[in-house]
Design a protein around this motif. Structure first.
Motif, mmCIF file in Angstrom:
data_model
loop_
_atom_site.group_PDB
_atom_site.id
_atom_site.type_symbol
_atom_site.label_atom_id
_atom_site.label_comp_id
_atom_site.label_asym_id
_atom_site.label_seq_id
_atom_site.Cartn_x
_atom_site.Cartn_y
_atom_site.Cartn_z
ATOM 1 N N THR A 259 0.789 -1.235 0.000
ATOM 2 C CA THR A 259 0.000 0.000 0.000
ATOM 3 C C THR A 259 0.821 1.285 0.000
ATOM 4 O O THR A 259 0.318 2.326 -0.437
ATOM 5 N N LEU A 260 2.060 1.239 0.465
ATOM 6 C CA LEU A 260 2.816 2.481 0.636
ATOM 7 C C LEU A 260 3.081 3.174 -0.701
ATOM 8 O O LEU A 260 3.666 2.596 -1.604
ATOM 9 N N GLN A 261 2.640 4.411 -0.797
ATOM 10 C CA GLN A 261 2.890 5.227 -1.991
ATOM 11 C C GLN A 261 4.121 6.106 -1.827
ATOM 12 O O GLN A 261 4.820 6.406 -2.798
ATOM 13 N N GLY A 262 4.369 6.536 -0.607
ATOM 14 C CA GLY A 262 5.528 7.390 -0.396
ATOM 15 C C GLY A 262 5.658 7.824 1.049
ATOM 16 O O GLY A 262 4.719 7.715 1.843
ATOM 17 N N VAL A 263 6.866 8.303 1.367
ATOM 18 C CA VAL A 263 7.157 8.818 2.711
ATOM 19 C C VAL A 263 7.799 10.189 2.552
ATOM 20 O O VAL A 263 8.725 10.375 1.756
ATOM 21 N N ILE A 264 7.301 11.150 3.314
ATOM 22 C CA ILE A 264 7.883 12.496 3.366
ATOM 23 C C ILE A 264 8.470 12.651 4.763
ATOM 24 O O ILE A 264 7.731 12.730 5.753
ATOM 25 N N HIS A 265 9.789 12.655 4.841
ATOM 26 C CA HIS A 265 10.440 12.817 6.145
ATOM 27 C C HIS A 265 10.977 14.229 6.237
ATOM 28 O O HIS A 265 11.616 14.726 5.297
ATOM 29 N N GLN A 266 10.741 14.896 7.364
ATOM 30 C CA GLN A 266 11.102 16.305 7.403
ATOM 31 C C GLN A 266 11.749 16.745 8.703
ATOM 32 O O GLN A 266 11.567 16.153 9.757
ATOM 33 N N GLU A 267 12.545 17.807 8.553
ATOM 34 C CA GLU A 267 13.184 18.506 9.667
ATOM 35 C C GLU A 267 12.802 19.983 9.536
ATOM 36 O O GLU A 267 12.878 20.560 8.450
ATOM 37 N N LEU A 268 12.401 20.588 10.635
ATOM 38 C CA LEU A 268 12.027 21.998 10.631
ATOM 39 C C LEU A 268 13.232 22.806 11.111
ATOM 40 O O LEU A 268 13.666 22.680 12.256
ATOM 41 N N LEU A 269 13.786 23.634 10.221
ATOM 42 C CA LEU A 269 15.061 24.287 10.482
ATOM 43 C C LEU A 269 14.906 25.797 10.667
ATOM 44 O O LEU A 269 14.098 26.432 9.979
ATOM 45 N N PRO A 270 15.689 26.389 11.580
ATOM 46 C CA PRO A 270 15.657 27.851 11.739
ATOM 47 C C PRO A 270 16.374 28.542 10.582
ATOM 48 O O PRO A 270 17.454 28.122 10.163
ATOM 49 N N LEU A 271 15.771 29.595 10.053
ATOM 50 C CA LEU A 271 16.371 30.362 8.972
ATOM 51 C C LEU A 271 17.253 31.472 9.535
ATOM 52 O O LEU A 271 17.010 31.972 10.643
ATOM 53 N N VAL A 272 18.242 31.858 8.776
ATOM 54 C CA VAL A 272 19.147 32.913 9.235
ATOM 55 C C VAL A 272 18.421 34.251 9.344
ATOM 56 O O VAL A 272 18.837 35.136 10.097
ATOM 57 N N THR A 273 17.336 34.412 8.616
ATOM 58 C CA THR A 273 16.564 35.655 8.641
ATOM 59 C C THR A 273 15.417 35.615 9.638
ATOM 60 O O THR A 273 14.611 36.534 9.705
ATOM 61 N N GLY A 274 15.340 34.529 10.410
ATOM 62 C CA GLY A 274 14.210 34.333 11.313
ATOM 63 C C GLY A 274 13.170 33.453 10.660
ATOM 64 O O GLY A 274 13.133 33.277 9.442
ATOM 65 N N GLY A 275 12.297 32.874 11.452
ATOM 66 C CA GLY A 275 11.323 31.947 10.915
ATOM 67 C C GLY A 275 11.926 30.562 10.744
ATOM 68 O O GLY A 275 13.067 30.293 11.155
ATOM 69 N N GLN A 276 11.168 29.676 10.108
ATOM 70 C CA GLN A 276 11.584 28.295 9.942
ATOM 71 C C GLN A 276 11.218 27.797 8.553
ATOM 72 O O GLN A 276 10.307 28.317 7.906
ATOM 73 N N ARG A 277 11.903 26.779 8.091
ATOM 74 C CA ARG A 277 11.642 26.177 6.787
ATOM 75 C C ARG A 277 11.854 24.668 6.895
ATOM 76 O O ARG A 277 12.771 24.204 7.570
ATOM 77 N N VAL A 278 11.028 23.920 6.219
ATOM 78 C CA VAL A 278 11.133 22.459 6.233
ATOM 79 C C VAL A 278 12.177 21.988 5.224
ATOM 80 O O VAL A 278 12.203 22.461 4.089
ATOM 81 N N ALA A 279 13.036 21.078 5.665
ATOM 82 C CA ALA A 279 13.906 20.315 4.763
ATOM 83 C C ALA A 279 13.325 18.917 4.672
ATOM 84 O O ALA A 279 12.949 18.331 5.693
ATOM 85 N N CYS A 280 13.231 18.373 3.443
ATOM 86 C CA CYS A 280 12.528 17.102 3.231
ATOM 87 C C CYS A 280 13.425 16.027 2.637
ATOM 88 O O CYS A 280 14.286 16.314 1.804
ATOM 89 N N GLU A 281 13.165 14.806 3.054
ATOM 90 C CA GLU A 281 13.691 13.626 2.381
ATOM 91 C C GLU A 281 12.476 12.845 1.882
ATOM 92 O O GLU A 281 11.527 12.633 2.639
ATOM 93 N N ILE A 282 12.494 12.438 0.630
ATOM 94 C CA ILE A 282 11.331 11.800 0.012
ATOM 95 C C ILE A 282 11.670 10.396 -0.474
ATOM 96 O O ILE A 282 12.683 10.199 -1.156
ATOM 97 N N MET A 283 10.819 9.435 -0.124
ATOM 98 C CA MET A 283 10.914 8.099 -0.695
ATOM 99 C C MET A 283 9.591 7.757 -1.363
ATOM 100 O O MET A 283 8.525 7.960 -0.778
ATOM 101 N N THR A 284 9.643 7.283 -2.594
ATOM 102 C CA THR A 284 8.443 6.826 -3.283
ATOM 103 C C THR A 284 8.485 5.310 -3.425
ATOM 104 O O THR A 284 9.520 4.676 -3.236
ATOM 105 N N SER A 285 7.342 4.745 -3.762
ATOM 106 C CA SER A 285 7.227 3.285 -3.833
ATOM 107 C C SER A 285 7.809 2.761 -5.146
ATOM 108 O O SER A 285 7.384 3.147 -6.232
#
Length: 342
Positions: A259-285
């Protein structure tokens, strides 16, 4: 900040993700992943209790003092707040998660295009993984919004609690909160199967019964979205199987592979300008991924991701490198994250 409303307003203004109310310490906000004191003086036991009790009704205060812990959701001034009140060394304190209320789009979150592709699958399972407070629920909400905006589908969610409120667009979104609208994830999921769903979104897969029903639903042709607490994709199999009894391991492996179509693995990182942005690792089936899910250790998935670019896969290192190249994060942040992906 002498009262609850001032505290909430300031937290939203400062883009805080969490508020910590603790006797013997200043009020602290988590901003950009780090705790920051926002009051000069430490809270007395009395002031900490006063701030916490302002968030509760008299009936909720009675329930809290009886049970020693209490969870609730509050809506205020266009934002939503998930609150846990408890006793800490005899003093009343609280942790408050600040929620935006309105779902963001995949583009607003700067998610890879493959995330939209996975969201629009007709059937199967898509997992959003990561450790605590890495934005998994925000990503899942964005995927639900993308489906709701582009397709005429019936989406049922089972959440604990409801963090983002969806309005009906092209589709219909019916949200159920554990403890209020249904007793457990498993009971809500079973009921959802009888509610003619095209898509079921499960806030978290946290027990064997929920996992088995979710995989069975995905096998029958329903699109299932869920989150899973895990530090990397190659630990996913181990994590899921940890919930299964020994005699259920082969069943879970088979259903996951099918059944697995894909996995989105993420880390929420602090930006140098403030705020945050997601970095993703993706695996598909792929055939290789399915074979590993059926028979082998999860560490083999690392090779699948490393060599799967033509199938839409990407590594965490590639995502981090793009953020570095655009001067969005610093090298210290990159090193801290990538040490877990070597």
């Amino acid at each position: 900040m002498q009262n609850r409303n001032q505290l909430f307003d300031f937290a939203v203004e400062q883009h805080a993700t969490d508020i910590h109310i603790c006797a013997g310490a200043p009020v602290q906000f988590r901003i950009g992943g780090k705790l920051k004191p926002v009051t000069e003086d430490s809270l007395s036991h009395e002031k900490s209790r006063e701030l916490c009790y302002e968030m509760l009704t008299p009936e909720q205060i009675d329930a809290f003092e009886s049970n020693l812990d209490f969870d609730l959701m509050l809506a205020y001034n266009g934002s939503r707040f998930r609150i846990n009140v408890g006793y800490f060394n005899g003093a009343v304190g609280a942790t408050v998660r600040v929620l935006s209320g309105e779902p963001k789009t995949p583009d607003e979150l700067f998610l890879p295009e493959i995330v939209k592709t996975l969201a629009l699958k007709d059937k199967g399972l898509v997992l959003i993984t990561g450790s605590t407070s890495q934005g998994k629920t925000t990503t899942m909400s964005a995927m639900i919004d993308h489906i709701n905006t582009t397709q005429k589908k019936h989406i049922v969610t089972i959440e604990d609690p409801i963090e983002y409120v969806h309005t009906n667009k092209k589709g219909i979104v019916r949200q159920r909160e554990v403890g209020r609208d249904t007793k457990t994830f498993a009971t809500g999921l079973r009921a959802a199967l009888r509610q003619d769903p095209d898509v079921i979104a499960i806030g978290e897969m946290r027990d064997y019964e929920t996992i088995k029903i979710a995989l069975t639903a995905a096998e029958t042709g329903i699109m299932v979205l869920s989150t899973l607490h895990v530090i990397s994709i190659d630990k996913m199999i181990e994590r899921i199987l940890s919930y299964a009894p020994d005699e259920g391991e082969n069943t879970i492996r088979f259903l996951l592979a099918e059944t697995l179509q894909g996995v989105i693995h993420q880390e929420l990182l602090p930006l140098v300008t403030g705020g945050q942005r997601v970095a993703c690792e993706i695996m598909t089936s792929t055939t290789g991924a399915k074979n590993i899910l059926r028979r082998r250790g999860g560490y083999h998935l690392r090779t699948v991701i490393d060599t799967g670019k033509k199938h839409g896969m990407s590594t965490m290192a590639e995502s981090i490198e793009k953020l570095l190249a655009n001067n969005l994060i610093n090298s210290e942040t990159a090193k801290r994250v990538l040490v877990n992906y070597s």
